[in-house]
Write an enzyme that holds these catalytic residues in place. Structure first.
Site, short mmCIF file in Angstrom:
data_model
loop_
_atom_site.label_atom_id
_atom_site.label_comp_id
_atom_site.label_asym_id
_atom_site.label_seq_id
_atom_site.Cartn_x
_atom_site.Cartn_y
_atom_site.Cartn_z
N MET A 33 1.51 18.62 2.24
CA MET A 33 2.58 19.63 2.31
C MET A 33 3.68 19.31 1.29
O MET A 33 4.78 19.85 1.37
CB MET A 33 3.16 19.70 3.73
CG MET A 33 2.09 20.12 4.75
SD MET A 33 2.77 20.91 6.20
CE MET A 33 3.77 19.59 6.88
N HIS A 40 1.18 9.50 0.18
CA HIS A 40 0.33 10.52 -0.45
C HIS A 40 -0.36 9.95 -1.71
O HIS A 40 -1.53 10.20 -1.95
CB HIS A 40 1.18 11.72 -0.88
CG HIS A 40 1.83 12.47 0.24
ND1 HIS A 40 3.19 12.58 0.37
CD2 HIS A 40 1.31 13.16 1.29
CE1 HIS A 40 3.48 13.32 1.43
NE2 HIS A 40 2.36 13.69 2.01
N LYS A 159 -2.02 7.76 9.16
CA LYS A 159 -0.72 8.05 9.75
C LYS A 159 -0.83 9.17 10.80
O LYS A 159 -0.16 9.15 11.83
CB LYS A 159 0.24 8.44 8.62
CG LYS A 159 1.42 9.27 8.99
CD LYS A 159 2.54 8.41 9.48
CE LYS A 159 3.80 9.16 9.86
NZ LYS A 159 3.84 10.57 9.75
N GLN A 163 -4.96 13.99 13.91
CA GLN A 163 -5.31 15.03 12.94
C GLN A 163 -6.61 14.66 12.21
O GLN A 163 -7.51 15.49 12.04
CB GLN A 163 -4.18 15.20 11.93
CG GLN A 163 -4.56 16.02 10.71
CD GLN A 163 -3.38 16.25 9.79
OE1 GLN A 163 -2.52 17.09 10.07
NE2 GLN A 163 -3.31 15.51 8.70
N MET A 194 5.81 5.80 6.02
CA MET A 194 6.32 6.79 5.06
C MET A 194 6.00 8.19 5.56
O MET A 194 4.92 8.43 6.10
CB MET A 194 5.69 6.57 3.70
CG MET A 194 6.19 5.32 3.04
SD MET A 194 5.39 5.05 1.47
CE MET A 194 6.14 3.49 1.04
N SER A 195 6.96 9.08 5.38
CA SER A 195 6.80 10.46 5.82
C SER A 195 7.81 11.33 5.08
O SER A 195 8.94 10.90 4.85
CB SER A 195 7.05 10.56 7.33
OG SER A 195 7.23 11.92 7.70
N SER A 196 7.39 12.54 4.73
CA SER A 196 8.33 13.46 4.10
C SER A 196 9.52 13.70 5.02
O SER A 196 10.64 13.92 4.56
CB SER A 196 7.64 14.79 3.79
OG SER A 196 6.44 14.57 3.08
N ARG A 197 9.30 13.67 6.32
CA ARG A 197 10.36 13.95 7.28
C ARG A 197 11.40 12.83 7.35
O ARG A 197 12.49 13.04 7.90
CB ARG A 197 9.78 14.21 8.67
CG ARG A 197 9.03 15.52 8.77
CD ARG A 197 8.69 15.89 10.20
NE ARG A 197 8.27 17.28 10.31
CZ ARG A 197 7.00 17.70 10.33
NH1 ARG A 197 6.01 16.83 10.23
NH2 ARG A 197 6.72 18.98 10.43
P1 AMP Z 1 1.65 15.73 4.95
O1 AMP Z 1 2.12 16.10 3.58
O2 AMP Z 1 2.68 15.00 5.76
O3 AMP Z 1 1.01 16.87 5.68
O4 AMP Z 1 0.50 14.66 4.75
C1 AMP Z 1 -0.59 14.90 3.90
C2 AMP Z 1 -1.59 13.78 4.04
O5 AMP Z 1 -0.96 12.54 3.74
C3 AMP Z 1 -2.13 13.65 5.47
O6 AMP Z 1 -3.51 13.33 5.42
C4 AMP Z 1 -1.32 12.51 6.01
O7 AMP Z 1 -1.97 11.80 7.04
C5 AMP Z 1 -1.16 11.64 4.79
N1 AMP Z 1 -0.01 10.74 4.94
C6 AMP Z 1 1.25 11.07 5.32
N2 AMP Z 1 2.03 9.97 5.40
C7 AMP Z 1 1.23 8.92 5.07
C8 AMP Z 1 1.45 7.51 4.98
N3 AMP Z 1 2.63 6.96 5.26
N4 AMP Z 1 0.40 6.73 4.62
C9 AMP Z 1 -0.82 7.28 4.34
N5 AMP Z 1 -1.07 8.60 4.41
C10 AMP Z 1 -0.07 9.42 4.76
#
Ligand code: AMP
Length: 291
Positions: A33, A40, A159, A163, A194-197
């Protein structure tokens, strides 16, 4: 090296994918996203490892409205296409697929979008209970993305453990010719996943957000220190107590379960998976780990 490309419609994406396939190049895919971080990027590297130098790595950047409930953070979800393009280019990505809402979910009235994909078992508990329409949105958009990108390999992050399990099941059940790979969670130095949020967090919230990782480590110590396993209810009580010591944090759920079937475990032994969701201020964070 060819310059990184960007495409915005499923038709154009499919034409590129068809060309690559005819050339015998394998396609590795990382759905995101956007607002990309090192978690990512680690998935992009994994995709590259899987398809090799002669293969193609595609990253989708799409904030998918159908996986957000009306009261959730869709409109304020962070976006930064310029930064995302730079990160993708640096990671050696060949193409960004960034469709718009119009092409993904067209129209209102008679011709409007009306098809959804639902996994009916693994998506029920945990995230599915807290966010009842969430996985329907995820499975639907991943189906659409698979049909546009036509990947050989798709890489998801551990993470989002549930899902990944739901997507793996969907891929198997619907016979998608895609190999689903799950890559490890990348963390900040203090353990926060790590997270965009994380961008939503103020300084004090950011400090308290490490509580998710601390809960996992505490539970792991407890489980590994016991021979016969620990009752899940006792562990849940300890997690709730740890979270309640952080004034800005509120536990949404914590669960202990089989890592493959996601079946809850009454007694938690080595090799169980643990997942939790915690609100820190208004921001809802999730994390998980093997205990
Ligand atoms: P998102 O953009 O948050 O929907 O995440 C896109 C993909 O990146 C999903 O498969 C998530 O599980 C993965 N992802 C998000 N955060 C992490 C992280 N800290 N480490 C590894 N993969 C991640």
């Amino acid at each position: 090296m060819a310059p990184m490309r960007m495409t915005r419609t499923p038709g154009a994406m499919q034409r590129w994918a068809g060309t690559w396939r005819r050339e015998g190049r394998r396609i590795g895919f990382v759905p995101t996203m956007g607002y990309l971080h090192d978690g990512h990027v680690s998935l992009m590297h994994e995709a590259r490892r899987r398809v090799g130098r002669g293969g193609v790595v595609v990253v989708s950047i799409y904030v998918n409205p159908t996986q957000f409930a009306p009261a959730e953070d869709l409109s304020r979800y962070p976006r930064d296409m310029k930064g995302d393009r730079r990160r993708c280019r640096e990671a050696g990505v060949d193409m960004i697929y960034a469709p718009t809402d119009d092409v993904m979910y067209p129209g209102r009235g008679e011709g409007r979008y009306s098809t959804y994909v639902v996994e009916e078992q693994l998506g029920r508990g945990m995230e599915g209970e807290s966010r009842p329409t969430h996985f329907r949105g995820v499975t639907t958009v991943v189906t659409k993305l698979f049909n546009a990108v036509l990947p050989d390999v798709a890489v998801f992050g551990a993470k989002d453990w549930q899902q990944a399990a739901v997507i793996r099941r969907m891929t198997r059940d619907l016979d998608f010719p895609v190999r689903v790979v799950v890559a490890p969670t990348q963390r900040e130095k203090d353990g926060l996943a790590m997270s965009s949020r994380n961008a939503y967090l103020g300084p004090e919230e950011r400090r308290q957000a490490t509580v998710l990782h601390r809960c996992i480590e505490e539970a792991r110590r407890r489980v590994r220190g016991s021979r016969e396993g620990v009752p899940a209810e006792a562990l849940k009580g300890e997690v709730a107590a740890t979270v309640s010591r952080e004034p800005l944090a509120r536990l949404d759920y914590v669960e202990f379960f089989d890592p493959e079937t996601l079946e809850p475990r009454a007694t938690v032994g080595h090799g169980s998976q643990m997942a939790l969701a915690v609100f820190v201020g208004r921001t809802r964070l999730i994390d998980n780990g093997r205990v």
